[in-house]
Design a protein around this motif. Sequence first.
Motif, PDB file in Angstrom:
ATOM      1  N   GLU A 222      -6.495  -1.477   2.253  1.00 29.38           N
ATOM      2  CA  GLU A 222      -5.389  -0.608   2.676  1.00 29.38           C
ATOM      3  C   GLU A 222      -4.898   0.258   1.518  1.00 29.38           C
ATOM      4  O   GLU A 222      -4.585   1.445   1.695  1.00 29.38           O
TER       5      GLU A 222
ATOM      6  N   GLU B 275      -7.241   3.121   0.821  1.00 23.30           N
ATOM      7  CA  GLU B 275      -7.139   4.229   1.777  1.00 23.30           C
ATOM      8  C   GLU B 275      -6.068   5.237   1.372  1.00 23.30           C
ATOM      9  O   GLU B 275      -6.125   6.406   1.759  1.00 23.30           O
ATOM     10  N   LYS B 276      -5.093   4.770   0.586  1.00 18.92           N
ATOM     11  CA  LYS B 276      -3.946   5.618   0.238  1.00 18.92           C
ATOM     12  C   LYS B 276      -3.935   6.089  -1.212  1.00 18.92           C
ATOM     13  O   LYS B 276      -3.231   7.041  -1.551  1.00 18.92           O
TER      14      LYS B 276
ATOM     15  N   PRO C  16       0.813  -1.227   0.000  1.00 21.95           N
ATOM     16  CA  PRO C  16       0.000   0.000   0.000  1.00 21.95           C
ATOM     17  C   PRO C  16       0.843   1.272   0.000  1.00 21.95           C
ATOM     18  O   PRO C  16       0.513   2.237  -0.703  1.00 21.95           O
ATOM     19  N   LEU C  17       1.941   1.290   0.752  1.00 15.57           N
ATOM     20  CA  LEU C  17       2.793   2.474   0.815  1.00 15.57           C
ATOM     21  C   LEU C  17       3.490   2.726  -0.516  1.00 15.57           C
ATOM     22  O   LEU C  17       3.551   3.865  -0.999  1.00 15.57           O
TER      23      LEU C  17
ATOM     24  N   LYS D 245       1.043   4.109  -3.220  1.00 13.01           N
ATOM     25  CA  LYS D 245       0.833   5.555  -3.151  1.00 13.01           C
ATOM     26  C   LYS D 245       1.977   6.306  -3.812  1.00 13.01           C
ATOM     27  O   LYS D 245       1.750   7.223  -4.622  1.00 13.01           O
TER      28      LYS D 245
END
Length: 281
Positions: free
Chosen positions: A196, A199-200, A157-158, A161
């Motif tokens: 997740e 959300e990003k 997820p990180l 983004k």
Amino acid sequence: MLVNMKEILHNASLEKKAVGSFNVYTYETIKGVLESAQQQNFPAIIAFGEKYLKNMDFESVYSVVKTLSKNIEVPFVLHLDHCSNLENVYKAIKAGFTSVMYDGSALPYEENVANTSKVVEIAKACNVSVEAELGSLAAGLDSHEGKLDDREIYTSPLLAKDFVQKTGIDALAVSIGTVHGMYKGTPNIRVDILKEIKEKVDIPFVLHGGSGTPEDVLLDCIENGICKINVNTEISVYTIEKMKELLSNGQKYHLSEISLMQVGFIKEVVSKYMKLFNRMV
């Protein structure tokens, strides 16, 4: 009506639906997808992967699509699927494809970012949408896209983004447990990872490996941001099995009849998924 993929995925996202991306490699597959879209009155993505260049070249695919779509009123996309060769991406754009997927998922992260950014720059100047992939899928049974040594790597997820911000892509293909081909065992689809990522990241998500994925799982994925779902293997397996049944009954067929039968079998699978993705269940 041939359109840019960004347009139809935006609408699908607003309506919490998904558009089916169906692989083509012959006249029959193209005809089957287009006729299904018209009959179901639902958009479709005609996906042609670079590995099928031995069947048809980009110009031939575009020409057949253009000819067969003269009376097709619903929006559809001509999409380059799973392409890791930059030159082939540019050739597809030049041939008239309205969407491309550059797949640099096997490369080191920064190289994937750099190459994808180049594709985005050129594609957007031509009004062509861009899909890219982060993470990777394992290969299942009867896979014609993956390799036996492919490893499943879930999408971070990180990183997702960061990747979207740096590249400016229109759609992100995520890895959450689906496979290329049919499943060898019980699928374990990580919708929690998808949530997740959602959300990003605020762009449409793509799910590769739709064949054989349980319908309730697909609907859950659509609810959580998946706007494009790829289906390939199931169309091939189903059509071949139906042809085996026909050819084993002792009756003789002309090749022209077999071609029409293939279109019919292809439409059965494509229409089934269109109804599901349109949430007509």
